[in-house]
Design a protein around this motif. Structure first.
Motif, mmCIF file in Angstrom:
data_model
loop_
_atom_site.group_PDB
_atom_site.id
_atom_site.type_symbol
_atom_site.label_atom_id
_atom_site.label_comp_id
_atom_site.label_asym_id
_atom_site.label_seq_id
_atom_site.Cartn_x
_atom_site.Cartn_y
_atom_site.Cartn_z
ATOM 1 N N GLU A 171 0.802 -1.218 0.000
ATOM 2 C CA GLU A 171 0.000 0.000 0.000
ATOM 3 C C GLU A 171 0.841 1.279 0.000
ATOM 4 O O GLU A 171 1.799 1.410 0.749
ATOM 5 C CB GLU A 171 -0.912 -0.006 1.221
ATOM 6 C CG GLU A 171 -1.940 1.095 1.200
ATOM 7 C CD GLU A 171 -3.219 0.671 1.887
ATOM 8 O OE1 GLU A 171 -4.043 -0.009 1.234
ATOM 9 O OE2 GLU A 171 -3.392 0.999 3.072
ATOM 10 N N LYS A 173 0.465 4.773 1.092
ATOM 11 C CA LYS A 173 -0.439 5.525 1.976
ATOM 12 C C LYS A 173 0.390 6.475 2.808
ATOM 13 O O LYS A 173 1.318 6.052 3.488
ATOM 14 C CB LYS A 173 -1.182 4.493 2.846
ATOM 15 C CG LYS A 173 -1.922 5.016 4.039
ATOM 16 C CD LYS A 173 -2.834 3.949 4.661
ATOM 17 C CE LYS A 173 -2.096 2.912 5.507
ATOM 18 N NZ LYS A 173 -3.012 2.019 6.249
ATOM 19 N N GLU A 283 -14.599 -5.753 0.568
ATOM 20 C CA GLU A 283 -14.053 -5.815 1.927
ATOM 21 C C GLU A 283 -15.123 -6.089 2.979
ATOM 22 O O GLU A 283 -16.170 -5.443 3.002
ATOM 23 C CB GLU A 283 -13.364 -4.480 2.244
ATOM 24 C CG GLU A 283 -12.791 -4.420 3.647
ATOM 25 C CD GLU A 283 -12.009 -3.152 3.892
ATOM 26 O OE1 GLU A 283 -11.019 -2.923 3.185
ATOM 27 O OE2 GLU A 283 -12.390 -2.385 4.793
ATOM 28 N N SER A 341 -4.616 -5.501 6.692
ATOM 29 C CA SER A 341 -4.317 -4.663 7.875
ATOM 30 C C SER A 341 -3.652 -5.395 9.042
ATOM 31 O O SER A 341 -3.946 -6.552 9.326
ATOM 32 C CB SER A 341 -5.561 -3.988 8.453
ATOM 33 O OG SER A 341 -6.299 -3.345 7.466
#
Ligand SMILES: O=P(O)(O)OC[C@@H](O)[C@@H](O)c1c[nH]c2ccccc12
Length: 386
Positions: A171, A173, A283, A341
């Protein structure tokens, strides 16, 4: 609500909606309900001159009406979209269904229940402004001109086979509401390049500006930098317009969040993705969301988020728990799962691999290290073959 249109007969305009919804349009007599008829997924509006200009004007009026309307009603069932969402366990309230909760006064004035609801309310305003600037027909035209999409799921599958560990979606970010700023020096293309060089199969590019300091410019810059990895547009999608826009900026996949979207929206957005040749990562965070998603046709990729977007609590056991409960159905349907995550160590990766995932989505643990790409070997306990 997607609100641009394709022209059919000279005297009519078909307005496709993301749901078979009709809106009580409080605008002018020609736009009130008697002028609207459902046509499958959209509704048809009789309109005197169906030129392109009037279509654009109408699309703007419709957006405006939706923005201000007290309620959006599904034509067929007569139920409000909010009632439909609530019945599916969705706790995120949408502004125009019913009226934006913060518009009340005094005790009536609602505050967002959690950060996700705040993000969605902000997103509704942002999307309305973007659509007013660039109507759907324009975005569709630039999406059609974009270089063809890359195979997101295929790249994950190949990387998983090549390395015998879950494929990595790395990711890009800069910041997040839960962790604040993740790194001072943030060059999205440099980060994307080192991810690719060090074996990431795909990249996830945050595009939300307000809460993640991301941007569509970052997505576009990574796409046009010569990097080959397929790109996931990490956005809070609430309107099909955003999917066309993501495609026009080079995205190969988008995220659809079950905590935000009722089934009917997920179903329609999946169709839009398919028509554009894009993948969708759907998700979920809990069993109820997973069960809803497993009933929807056309889902190929499910992301199990270990972080609650409402409370920020992270627990990697969530992936394991949901796969223990529903792994059989998931396998039967040949759906692939991505664990998302809170993954930091080779043990974390091994844990979700054993649970049955074929890919992981990782941001923080890579981005907080000096060279996020070199950090990949530390995360997996070995170098990955690019
Ligand atoms: O930084 P982490 O903990 O490795 O997590 C990455 C990714 O899963 C997370 O950013 C994410 C998962 N779902 C989202 C939805 C919106 C924004 C961000 C996310």
């Amino acid at each position: 609500m997607e609100s641009s249109m394709s022209m059919s007969a000279a005297a009519s305009v078909v307005v496709r909606t993301c749901v078979p919804a009709a809106v009580m349009l409080p605008l002018s007599p020609s736009f009130t309900r008697p002028a609207l008829r459902t046509t499958g997924r959209g509704f048809r509006c009789r309109c005197s001159s169906a030129t392109k200009d009037s279509a654009v004007v109408y699309s703007r009026l419709l957006d405006d009406a939706l923005f201000r309307s007290a309620e959006v009603i599904q034509w067929e069932s007569g139920k409000s979209m909010n009632a439909i969402a609530t019945a599916q366990g969705i706790q995120i309230r949408r502004r125009c269904r019913p009226r934006y909760p913060s518009e009340g006064t005094g005790a009536e004035r609602a505050v967002p229940r959690n950060i996700l609801e705040q993000i969605i309310w902000d997103k509704e305003v942002e999307v309305a402004q973007r659509k007013a600037r660039t109507p759907l027909c324009e975005v569709k035209a630039s999406a059609a001109l974009a270089p063809p999409p890359r195979d997101f799921v295929g790249a994950l599958r190949a990387a998983c086979r090549r390395n015998a560990v879950p494929a990595l979606v790395a990711e890009v970010k800069k910041a997040s509401p839960s962790k604040g700023l993740l790194r001072d020096h943030f060059d999205p293309v440099e980060i994307a390049r080192t991810y690719e060089k060090n074996g990431a199969a795909c990249l996830s590019i945050l595009t939300d500006e307000k809460h993640f300091q991301g941007s569509f410019e970052n997505l576009e810059a990574v796409r046009s930098s010569g990097i080959n990895c397929p790109l996931l547009c990490k956005e809070f999608v609430i309107d099909a317009w955003q999917i066309y826009y993501a495609r026009s900026k080079g995205a190969d996949a988008v995220l659809l969040i079950a905590a935000v979207l009722p089934d009917i929206d997920i179903t329609y957005f999946l169709r839009v993705c398919k028509s554009l040749g894009m993948a969708a990562l759907v998700e979920v965070h809990d069993e109820r969301e997973l069960d809803r998603v497993l009933k929807i046709d056309g889902v190929e990729l499910i992301g199990i988020n270990n972080r609650s977007l409402g409370t920020f609590e992270v627990d990697t056991a969530n992936t394991n728990m949901l796969l223990e409960k529903r792994g059989d159905i998931i396998n039967e349907k040949r759906i692939q799962v991505v664990s998302e995550s809170g993954l930091f160590t080779p043990d974390d990766v091994a844990y979700v691999q054993k649970a049955g995932v074929f890919a992981v989505l990782v941001g923080e643990s890579l981005l907080t290290q000096e060279d996020p790409g070199r950090a990949i070997a530390g995360l997996f306990g070995k170098e990955l073959l690019p």
